[in-house]
Design a protein around this motif. Sequence first.
Motif, PDB file in Angstrom:
ATOM      1  N   TYR A  58      -1.692  33.661 -11.904  1.00 15.40           N
ATOM      2  CA  TYR A  58      -1.627  32.323 -12.493  1.00 15.40           C
ATOM      3  C   TYR A  58      -0.201  31.797 -12.476  1.00 15.40           C
ATOM      4  N   TYR A  59       0.767  32.690 -12.668  1.00 12.83           N
ATOM      5  CA  TYR A  59       2.171  32.298 -12.751  1.00 12.83           C
ATOM      6  C   TYR A  59       2.881  32.363 -11.399  1.00 12.83           C
ATOM      7  N   ALA A  60       2.151  32.682 -10.343  1.00 18.84           N
ATOM      8  CA  ALA A  60       2.728  32.681  -9.003  1.00 18.84           C
ATOM      9  C   ALA A  60       2.909  31.233  -8.546  1.00 18.84           C
ATOM     10  N   ALA A  61       3.579  31.048  -7.416  1.00 22.13           N
ATOM     11  CA  ALA A  61       3.936  29.706  -6.937  1.00 22.13           C
ATOM     12  C   ALA A  61       2.768  28.720  -6.934  1.00 22.13           C
ATOM     13  N   ALA A  62       1.615  29.112  -6.440  1.00 22.32           N
ATOM     14  CA  ALA A  62       0.485  28.184  -6.329  1.00 22.32           C
ATOM     15  C   ALA A  62      -0.561  28.403  -7.419  1.00 22.32           C
ATOM     16  N   GLY A  63      -0.295  29.303  -8.348  1.00 17.80           N
ATOM     17  CA  GLY A  63      -1.298  29.684  -9.337  1.00 17.80           C
ATOM     18  C   GLY A  63      -1.761  28.560 -10.235  1.00 17.80           C
ATOM     19  N   ILE A  64      -0.854  27.780 -10.756  1.00 16.12           N
ATOM     20  CA  ILE A  64      -1.233  26.707 -11.685  1.00 16.12           C
ATOM     21  C   ILE A  64      -1.918  25.575 -10.929  1.00 16.12           C
ATOM     22  N   GLN A  65      -1.473  25.302  -9.689  1.00 16.01           N
ATOM     23  CA  GLN A  65      -2.178  24.298  -8.883  1.00 16.01           C
ATOM     24  C   GLN A  65      -3.606  24.754  -8.607  1.00 16.01           C
ATOM     25  N   GLU A  66      -3.796  26.034  -8.328  1.00 13.25           N
ATOM     26  CA  GLU A  66      -5.149  26.557  -8.113  1.00 13.25           C
ATOM     27  C   GLU A  66      -5.987  26.409  -9.383  1.00 13.25           C
ATOM     28  N   ALA A  67      -5.373  26.618 -10.540  1.00 15.09           N
ATOM     29  CA  ALA A  67      -6.084  26.448 -11.811  1.00 15.09           C
ATOM     30  C   ALA A  67      -6.495  24.989 -12.010  1.00 15.09           C
ATOM     31  N   ILE A  68      -5.631  24.054 -11.639  1.00 12.38           N
ATOM     32  CA  ILE A  68      -5.973  22.634 -11.718  1.00 12.38           C
ATOM     33  C   ILE A  68      -7.144  22.332 -10.787  1.00 12.38           C
ATOM     34  N   ASP A  69      -7.091  22.847  -9.566  1.00 12.64           N
ATOM     35  CA  ASP A  69      -8.171  22.628  -8.603  1.00 12.64           C
ATOM     36  C   ASP A  69      -9.490  23.210  -9.124  1.00 12.64           C
ATOM     37  N   THR A  70      -9.421  24.387  -9.721  1.00 20.00           N
ATOM     38  CA  THR A  70     -10.619  25.015 -10.297  1.00 20.00           C
ATOM     39  C   THR A  70     -11.169  24.165 -11.433  1.00 20.00           C
ATOM     40  N   ALA A  71     -10.290  23.638 -12.275  1.00 21.18           N
ATOM     41  CA  ALA A  71     -10.730  22.789 -13.391  1.00 21.18           C
ATOM     42  C   ALA A  71     -11.455  21.549 -12.873  1.00 21.18           C
ATOM     43  N   ILE A  72     -10.931  20.956 -11.825  1.00 25.29           N
ATOM     44  CA  ILE A  72     -11.572  19.772 -11.240  1.00 25.29           C
ATOM     45  C   ILE A  72     -12.954  20.126 -10.697  1.00 25.29           C
ATOM     46  N   CYS A  73     -13.058  21.240  -9.979  1.00 23.53           N
ATOM     47  CA  CYS A  73     -14.349  21.681  -9.427  1.00 23.53           C
ATOM     48  C   CYS A  73     -15.353  22.002 -10.531  1.00 23.53           C
ATOM     49  N   GLU A  74     -14.901  22.687 -11.579  1.00 23.24           N
ATOM     50  CA  GLU A  74     -15.810  23.028 -12.679  1.00 23.24           C
ATOM     51  C   GLU A  74     -16.342  21.777 -13.366  1.00 23.24           C
ATOM     52  N   ALA A  75     -15.522  20.742 -13.486  1.00 21.37           N
ATOM     53  CA  ALA A  75     -15.983  19.492 -14.090  1.00 21.37           C
ATOM     54  C   ALA A  75     -17.025  18.817 -13.195  1.00 21.37           C
ATOM     55  N   VAL A  76     -16.774  18.797 -11.903  1.00 19.13           N
ATOM     56  CA  VAL A  76     -17.733  18.201 -10.962  1.00 19.13           C
ATOM     57  C   VAL A  76     -19.067  18.952 -11.016  1.00 19.13           C
ATOM     58  N   GLU A  77     -18.996  20.274 -11.164  1.00 20.44           N
ATOM     59  CA  GLU A  77     -20.200  21.115 -11.210  1.00 20.44           C
ATOM     60  C   GLU A  77     -20.805  21.206 -12.608  1.00 20.44           C
ATOM     61  N   ASP A  78     -20.213  20.530 -13.594  1.00 24.41           N
ATOM     62  CA  ASP A  78     -20.685  20.544 -14.981  1.00 24.41           C
ATOM     63  C   ASP A  78     -20.688  21.951 -15.573  1.00 24.41           C
ATOM     64  N   LYS A  79     -19.675  22.743 -15.219  1.00 28.76           N
ATOM     65  CA  LYS A  79     -19.547  24.105 -15.741  1.00 28.76           C
ATOM     66  C   LYS A  79     -18.500  24.192 -16.850  1.00 28.76           C
ATOM     67  N   GLY A  80     -17.518  23.295 -16.825  1.00 26.65           N
ATOM     68  CA  GLY A  80     -16.453  23.321 -17.818  1.00 26.65           C
ATOM     69  C   GLY A  80     -15.591  22.093 -17.686  1.00 26.65           C
ATOM     70  N   TYR A  81     -14.898  21.777 -18.772  1.00 30.20           N
ATOM     71  CA  TYR A  81     -14.053  20.588 -18.813  1.00 30.20           C
ATOM     72  C   TYR A  81     -12.752  20.937 -19.500  1.00 30.20           C
ATOM     73  N   GLN A  82     -11.644  20.689 -18.815  1.00 24.77           N
ATOM     74  CA  GLN A  82     -10.325  20.955 -19.376  1.00 24.77           C
ATOM     75  C   GLN A  82      -9.601  19.631 -19.582  1.00 24.77           C
ATOM     76  N   PHE A  83      -8.800  19.592 -20.631  1.00 28.78           N
ATOM     77  CA  PHE A  83      -8.045  18.382 -20.949  1.00 28.78           C
ATOM     78  C   PHE A  83      -6.627  18.747 -21.353  1.00 28.78           C
ATOM     79  N   LEU A  84      -5.709  17.885 -20.976  1.00 32.03           N
ATOM     80  CA  LEU A  84      -4.331  18.000 -21.412  1.00 32.03           C
ATOM     81  C   LEU A  84      -4.122  16.984 -22.517  1.00 32.03           C
ATOM     82  N   ALA A  85      -3.469  17.408 -23.575  1.00 29.13           N
ATOM     83  CA  ALA A  85      -3.192  16.531 -24.712  1.00 29.13           C
ATOM     84  C   ALA A  85      -1.721  16.142 -24.682  1.00 29.13           C
ATOM     85  N   ARG A  86      -1.487  14.840 -24.676  1.00 27.00           N
ATOM     86  CA  ARG A  86      -0.118  14.323 -24.669  1.00 27.00           C
ATOM     87  C   ARG A  86       0.112  13.512 -25.933  1.00 27.00           C
TER      88      ARG A  86
END
Length: 188
Positions: free
Chosen positions: A54-82
């Motif tokens: 997760y902390y490798a160079a592309a790890g967090i980008q991969e996590a973002i991509d996974t979050a987007i896919c999971e939302a499209v597939e209705d498996k999970g939803y992640q949100f950032l709070a600002r």
Amino acid sequence: MLKATPSSPTLSEFNVPIVSLSPPTSKDLEDLTAFEFANRAFFEASINARPLSYYAAAGIQEAIDTAICEAVEDKGYQFLARNADGALVARVNLTRVRREHFHGAELGYRVAQSHTGKGYATEAVRLALHIAFQTLKLHRIEASVRPDNTGSIQVLLRNGFTQYGRSTRSFQLAGQWHDLCHFECHAA
């Protein structure tokens, strides 16, 4: 993007949002990377560590991509709070979405160490519940918390959760077993 306004009359008069939620995108990579690295030790003191990848160079980008896919597939939803200044102060997630016969999900959240105690978790959870019940049409949200995490327990109680059980020695962290308190919240 949903925004919550504080209950404080001073801030409410000016309609200043405490926090806003948005799904992570590639545009958030820099902020999310800084958030995760700055709070890694703080988070790992109370939850299990993320994989090293997760902390490798592309790890967090991969996590973002996974979050987007999971939302499209209705498996999970992640949100950032600002916060009102646009700073990333917390994350809130709806995971393990179950539709047929259940219409439920599990709630998780984490707040930056420098932003604890400011009401961000309470408002982020409130907004996530609104999304869960109004937009996603879920019926039940569950959350599990260690009994010594009184701050998170208060966040859940403030948002209408009720405790429905406790499991003993059910969560292992740093070689020690911990109990978990189980909470639920239902759509109105």
